[in-house]
Write an enzyme that holds these catalytic residues in place. Structure first.
Site, mmCIF file in Angstrom:
data_model
loop_
_atom_site.group_PDB
_atom_site.id
_atom_site.type_symbol
_atom_site.label_atom_id
_atom_site.label_comp_id
_atom_site.label_asym_id
_atom_site.label_seq_id
_atom_site.Cartn_x
_atom_site.Cartn_y
_atom_site.Cartn_z
ATOM 1 N N LYS A 1 -6.530 -24.153 28.634
ATOM 2 C CA LYS A 1 -5.076 -24.244 28.460
ATOM 3 C C LYS A 1 -4.411 -22.984 29.022
ATOM 4 C CE LYS A 1 -4.922 -26.793 24.046
ATOM 5 N NZ LYS A 1 -4.142 -27.958 24.462
ATOM 6 N N ARG B 1 -10.012 -36.370 20.052
ATOM 7 C CA ARG B 1 -10.388 -37.779 19.958
ATOM 8 C C ARG B 1 -11.912 -37.957 19.983
ATOM 9 N NH1 ARG B 1 -7.005 -39.308 25.226
ATOM 10 N NH2 ARG B 1 -5.841 -37.534 24.418
#
Ligand code: BES
Ligand code: ZN
Ligand code: ZN
Length: 457
Positions: A235, A309
């Site tokens: 990120k 997820r």
């Protein structure tokens, strides 16, 4: 334990709670000193206005707090840290059930995160009538969630999150089991292991059970990514800054469990928290890798930053294997959910309309905002992989919150009622009752729903 409440009623100062539209009628009934004082200070009785009324010797004799309507309990949310230290009590003719939420708002506004810095002041104390003691559970549980989120990763990695869960289990005589490190592979949790294997603090699955097996089974699953660097798909710094909060789903699952256990709700509870750090090292999982899942579906890694997820998939597979009455998963899953509904509204996905509608009613009543989003099946195509059963990242950048939810849906079965929450779990700025920092979102609504649905008494 909560210093913002007291059972003491002696020498306490009344706080008159006045709905804006009733202010002029209320003023008419006051003595001339009060009328003159409020007039000379230009107090207009508008929502949010607070006045500290002195007596003739100059001491505070009464607090006036004006609110927009009966449901706007946040109006008292900043009082505990703005009124002078001392003891107060509510002076109001509201129904007890409405008043209850005003006590709660007072408590939630008194939170201060004091682990690394001394507080400037103590909260003012509100005299809490015994019949409202129930709100202590909610307030303490939300403090617990906020603390877990606010503690930085160096002090709240996977092992510390697991310790917090163990402590909670001991407090409520729940059973707890941890599957740690390579045992995750042995016991077939390959996705949880893959995401967490690059961290010095080993990945693990926290598995807590509580309650009577004969009661309806509820399983809570929480994303426990203690820090999300993004992995090799790293990120940028602005997006990484808040990523200590990526375990907020796990904190929420434990906090909701705390509410349920404290209230002794007649349910058979299970909490699953995959606790990992999405770190970067030579052994990190990579874009393009194909990893097997607990369910047996192979997953191509389109993006190592879509890690939530992955860990949830294995935990949901395990949750669904017992066919509980209800599965609720809680997570800070996508930036896309924040683009869709912003930071203050939690995105809700649910495979049963009736349950979603009921929960939305509680969301409104509790001022705990959420918005239902669709599990729009045609978008499942964007998760197609040419070499595996599914890809963890969508092929385009549209509807990211929906494709993430559709990814999770692959790992449960449709006969099990399931709710998925994609939330911010963080207040970017302080608002009454909701201080800047880690925040429990959707929990007051969920607890209220569960109480109504499962509390037979
Ligand atoms: N933890 C983030 C999502 C997040 C970001 C939540 C900011 C709240 C605020 C998650 O693991 C993530 O990075 N998701 C990616 C998925 C993408 C790579 C498919 C995202 O949303 O950008
Ligand atoms: Zn991520
Ligand atoms: Zn994440």
């Amino acid at each position: 334990m909560l210093t913002c409440f007291t059972s003491n009623t002696k020498h306490s100062t009344p706080i008159a709670l006045i709905i804006q539209k009733n202010f002029s009628a209320w003023l008419k009934k006051q003595n001339s000193f009060t009328k003159k004082y409020l007039e000379s200070t230009r107090f207009r009785g508008e929502a949010g206005n607070v006045a500290l009324l002195p007596n003739s010797s100059g001491k505070i004799s009464q607090i006036i707090c004006c609110i927009s309507d009966i449901n706007n309990f946040w109006s008292v949310g900043s009082l505990s840290l703005t009124l002078p230290e001392g003891v107060y009590h509510f002076d109001s003719d509201f129904d007890e059930s409405d008043l209850q939420r005003f006590y709660m708002a007072w408590g939630l506004g008194a939170y201060q995160f004091m682990r690394y810095k001394k507080a400037n002041r103590k909260p003012a104390q509100l005299s809490l009538p015994k019949k409202h003691n129930e709100i202590i559970n909610i307030v303490e549980s939300i403090y617990f969630v906020r603390d877990l989120i606010n503690i930085p990763t160096d002090d709240m990695g996977p092992s510390e999150l697991a310790d917090a869960a163990t402590k909670l289990a001991k407090q409520f005589r729940a059973q707890i089991k941890h599957i740690v490190g390579e045992n995750l592979l042995k016991q077939n949790y390959p996705l949880i292991y893959a995401v967490g294997r690059a961290s010095d603090d080993a990945p693990r699955l926290i598995d807590l059970r509580w309650g009577n097996k004969k009661h309806p089974r509820i399983t809570l699953v929480g994303k426990g990514v203690c820090f999300d660097t993004g992995g090799l798909d790293i990120k940028p710094s602005f997006a990484m800054l808040l990523m200590k909060k990526d375990m907020a789903g796990g904190a929420h699952a434990l906090g909701l469990a705390r509410m349920i256990m404290q209230a002794k709700l007649p349910v058979c509870l299970r909490v699953l928290v995959p606790a990992v750090e999405n770190a970067i090292a030579g052994n990190a999982f990579r874009p393009g890798d194909v990893i097997n899942s607990r369910k047996g579906l192979t997953v191509e890694i389109g993006n190592t930053d879509a890690e939530g997820r992955l860990v949830l998939a294995d935990a949901l597979t395990e949750a669904a294997s017992e066919k509980p009455e209800l599965i609720i998963d809680l997570s800070t899953l996508t930036g896309a959910a924040r683009v869709a509904v912003g930071t203050e509204i939690s995105a809700l996905f649910c495979n049963k309309d009736e349950i979603a509608n009921e929960v939305l009613l509680h969301s409104e009543k509790q001022n705990d905002p959420m918005w239902r989003m669709p599990l729009f099946a045609p978008y499942r195509d964007s998760l197609n992989s040419s070499i595996a059963d599914i890809n963890n990242a969508g092929s385009d950048s549209y509807a990211g919150a929906i494709t993430a939810a559709l990814f999770l849906k692959e790992f449960i079965t449709d006969d099990i009622p399931w709710m998925h929450f994609d939330m911010m779990a963080w207040n970017l700025k302080s608002r009454a009752g909701r201080p800047q920092g880690g925040e429990a979102m959707a929990l007051r609504a969920l607890f209220s729903y569960l109480q109504e649905k499962f509390n037979v008494t």
